[in-house]
Write a protein that holds these residues in place. Structure first.
Motif, mmCIF file in Angstrom:
data_model
loop_
_atom_site.group_PDB
_atom_site.id
_atom_site.type_symbol
_atom_site.label_atom_id
_atom_site.label_comp_id
_atom_site.label_asym_id
_atom_site.label_seq_id
_atom_site.Cartn_x
_atom_site.Cartn_y
_atom_site.Cartn_z
ATOM 1 N N PHE A 232 0.811 -1.221 0.000
ATOM 2 C CA PHE A 232 0.000 0.000 0.000
ATOM 3 C C PHE A 232 0.843 1.270 0.000
ATOM 4 N N SER A 233 2.064 1.168 -0.452
ATOM 5 C CA SER A 233 3.001 2.312 -0.399
ATOM 6 C C SER A 233 2.518 3.512 -1.215
ATOM 7 N N GLY A 234 1.636 3.279 -2.177
ATOM 8 C CA GLY A 234 1.149 4.383 -3.011
ATOM 9 C C GLY A 234 0.064 5.214 -2.365
ATOM 10 N N TYR A 235 -0.424 4.794 -1.207
ATOM 11 C CA TYR A 235 -1.486 5.536 -0.529
ATOM 12 C C TYR A 235 -0.899 6.547 0.460
ATOM 13 N N ALA A 236 -1.727 7.540 0.793
ATOM 14 C CA ALA A 236 -1.323 8.520 1.813
ATOM 15 C C ALA A 236 -1.163 7.796 3.152
ATOM 16 N N PRO A 237 -0.314 8.300 4.049
ATOM 17 C CA PRO A 237 -0.013 7.611 5.315
ATOM 18 C C PRO A 237 -1.242 7.155 6.101
ATOM 19 N N TYR A 238 -2.231 8.027 6.271
ATOM 20 C CA TYR A 238 -3.397 7.656 7.079
ATOM 21 C C TYR A 238 -4.181 6.524 6.428
ATOM 22 N N GLU A 239 -4.444 6.690 5.098
ATOM 23 C CA GLU A 239 -5.208 5.646 4.406
ATOM 24 C C GLU A 239 -4.431 4.334 4.371
ATOM 25 N N ARG A 240 -3.112 4.429 4.180
ATOM 26 C CA ARG A 240 -2.285 3.206 4.167
ATOM 27 C C ARG A 240 -2.393 2.481 5.498
ATOM 28 N N LYS A 241 -2.350 3.228 6.595
ATOM 29 C CA LYS A 241 -2.431 2.620 7.931
ATOM 30 C C LYS A 241 -3.784 1.943 8.144
ATOM 31 N N GLN A 242 -4.862 2.596 7.685
ATOM 32 C CA GLN A 242 -6.192 2.022 7.862
ATOM 33 C C GLN A 242 -6.354 0.732 7.049
ATOM 34 N N ARG A 243 -5.831 0.744 5.850
ATOM 35 C CA ARG A 243 -5.889 -0.460 5.015
ATOM 36 C C ARG A 243 -5.075 -1.592 5.639
ATOM 37 N N MET A 244 -3.938 -1.265 6.196
ATOM 38 C CA MET A 244 -3.094 -2.265 6.843
ATOM 39 C C MET A 244 -3.810 -2.861 8.051
ATOM 40 N N LYS A 245 -4.441 -2.001 8.837
ATOM 41 C CA LYS A 245 -5.170 -2.487 10.014
ATOM 42 C C LYS A 245 -6.273 -3.464 9.601
ATOM 43 N N MET A 246 -7.017 -3.073 8.549
ATOM 44 C CA MET A 246 -8.122 -3.906 8.098
ATOM 45 C C MET A 246 -7.625 -5.273 7.625
ATOM 46 N N GLN A 247 -6.522 -5.287 6.855
ATOM 47 C CA GLN A 247 -5.970 -6.544 6.353
ATOM 48 C C GLN A 247 -5.422 -7.413 7.478
ATOM 49 N N LEU A 248 -4.759 -6.808 8.426
ATOM 50 C CA LEU A 248 -4.199 -7.560 9.554
ATOM 51 C C LEU A 248 -5.310 -8.147 10.424
ATOM 52 N N ARG A 249 -6.394 -7.399 10.549
ATOM 53 C CA ARG A 249 -7.515 -7.915 11.340
ATOM 54 C C ARG A 249 -8.132 -9.116 10.631
ATOM 55 N N ARG A 250 -8.231 -9.035 9.306
ATOM 56 C CA ARG A 250 -8.774 -10.163 8.547
ATOM 57 C C ARG A 250 -7.897 -11.399 8.684
ATOM 58 N N LYS A 251 -6.622 -11.174 8.898
ATOM 59 C CA LYS A 251 -5.692 -12.301 9.071
ATOM 60 C C LYS A 251 -5.749 -12.872 10.480
ATOM 61 N N GLY A 252 -6.572 -12.259 11.338
ATOM 62 C CA GLY A 252 -6.806 -12.842 12.652
ATOM 63 C C GLY A 252 -5.973 -12.292 13.788
ATOM 64 N N PHE A 253 -5.208 -11.235 13.546
ATOM 65 C CA PHE A 253 -4.405 -10.670 14.629
ATOM 66 C C PHE A 253 -5.275 -9.811 15.538
ATOM 67 N N PRO A 254 -5.094 -9.890 16.856
ATOM 68 C CA PRO A 254 -5.863 -9.063 17.803
ATOM 69 C C PRO A 254 -5.526 -7.580 17.615
ATOM 70 N N TYR A 255 -6.473 -6.697 17.971
ATOM 71 C CA TYR A 255 -6.275 -5.257 17.806
ATOM 72 C C TYR A 255 -5.013 -4.761 18.502
ATOM 73 N N GLU A 256 -4.820 -5.228 19.752
ATOM 74 C CA GLU A 256 -3.677 -4.719 20.510
ATOM 75 C C GLU A 256 -2.347 -5.129 19.887
ATOM 76 N N VAL A 257 -2.314 -6.319 19.321
ATOM 77 C CA VAL A 257 -1.092 -6.780 18.665
ATOM 78 C C VAL A 257 -0.840 -5.967 17.395
ATOM 79 N N ILE A 258 -1.917 -5.672 16.650
ATOM 80 C CA ILE A 258 -1.791 -4.866 15.432
ATOM 81 C C ILE A 258 -1.233 -3.486 15.758
#
Length: 270
Positions: A232-258
């Motif tokens: 997601f390097s082509g996205y602005a920092p905030y949007e990139r972070k939100q997309r990363m959070k969403m993908q990591l959550r889908r992979k099953g990682f807990p919020y605090e670990v993310i």
């Protein structure tokens, strides 16, 4: 027509060529197995009637099918359906196949109960297959339902749990690069495909899954976060972070670990 002589085949000493006199000339009539020759008491000078010859050739067809089946069985145990299919492919007459099958069962060369028992034990002990998959395979081999139920019931709960548990132990090592949730989902999917029941799978995970080391899960989450950060390097920092959070959550990682992983990633990039 009258039998004039017999000759032994060069390539097979158990087969005889039968010659007859026909229209004043000697000619080859047919070839038969030695057992058929003995059974019908063929002798030089014997007059052959058409009905008798038909019976002899029918017996010859059956003997050929019998020997082919015995050879097929010499490699491993077979279900009755396997032998029948094998003979059908050899274009053996259906009535001959039926008699050969009956003969093999009588001689205990064929026994679906023993086959099902051996097949189940071998499959369960030497392959990844679980009871449900083995049951399905036995049904495809046309084993009687009551025989299938008997052999499947003989696989103990403890043996099923131990086998599934060993797989759980092996797959848990993948938590160094995936979340515990994702690994457990993969375990469930694989064991279901291999023929284990949901109850056995659930109990195996509950029994054999070892508590996760927080550092191991954080490391796995960080590894995934680094990949997503590049993706997601082509996205602005905030949007990139939100997309990363969403993908990591889908992979099953807990919020605090993310959150900790993203903080660690930000530190690495600063």
């Amino acid at each position: 027509m009258k039998i004039t002589k017999f000759t032994t085949q060069k390539k097979n000493q158990d087969r005889l060529n039968v010659f007859v006199e026909k229209d004043g000339r000697e000619e080859f009539a047919f070839a038969i197995d030695l057992d058929v020759f003995i059974k019908y008491g063929l002798t030089k000078g014997m007059e052959l009637e058409d009905d008798f010859v038909r019976d002899v050739l029918q017996a010859e067809e059956e003997q050929k099918a019998y020997k082919a089946a015995v050879n097929y069985l010499s490699y491993r145990m077979r279900a009755v359906s396997e032998v029948r299919d094998y003979l059908v492919k050899k274009e053996i007459d259906e009535s001959a196949i039926k008699r050969v099958i009956e003969r093999l069962i009588e001689q205990r060369y064929l026994n679906d109960a023993e086959f099902a028992k051996a097949y189940t034990q071998t499959k369960f002990n030497t392959s990844p297959s679980g009871p449900v998959k083995i049951k399905r395979e036995l049904a495809q081999l046309q084993i009687a339902p009551d025989l299938i139920e008997d052999v499947i019931a003989a696989i103990s709960h403890e043996d099923q749990l131990e086998k599934a548990g060993k797989f759980v132990n092996r797959k848990q090592m993948e938590t160094n690069r995936r979340s515990a949730t994702e690994v457990q989902q993969r375990i469930q999917q694989t064991l279901m495909q291999r023929g284990f029941s949901f109850d056995i799978i659930s109990e195996a995970i509950l029994t054999f899954w070892e508590n996760e080391d927080e550092d191991v899960e954080l490391s796995a989450c960080l590894t995934q976060a680094e990949k997503l950060n590049r993706k997601f390097s082509g996205y602005a920092p905030y949007e990139r972070k939100q997309r990363m959070k969403m993908q990591l959550r889908r992979k099953g990682f807990p919020y605090e670990v993310i959150e900790r992983a993203l903080e660690r990633l930000a530190e690495q990039e600063s």
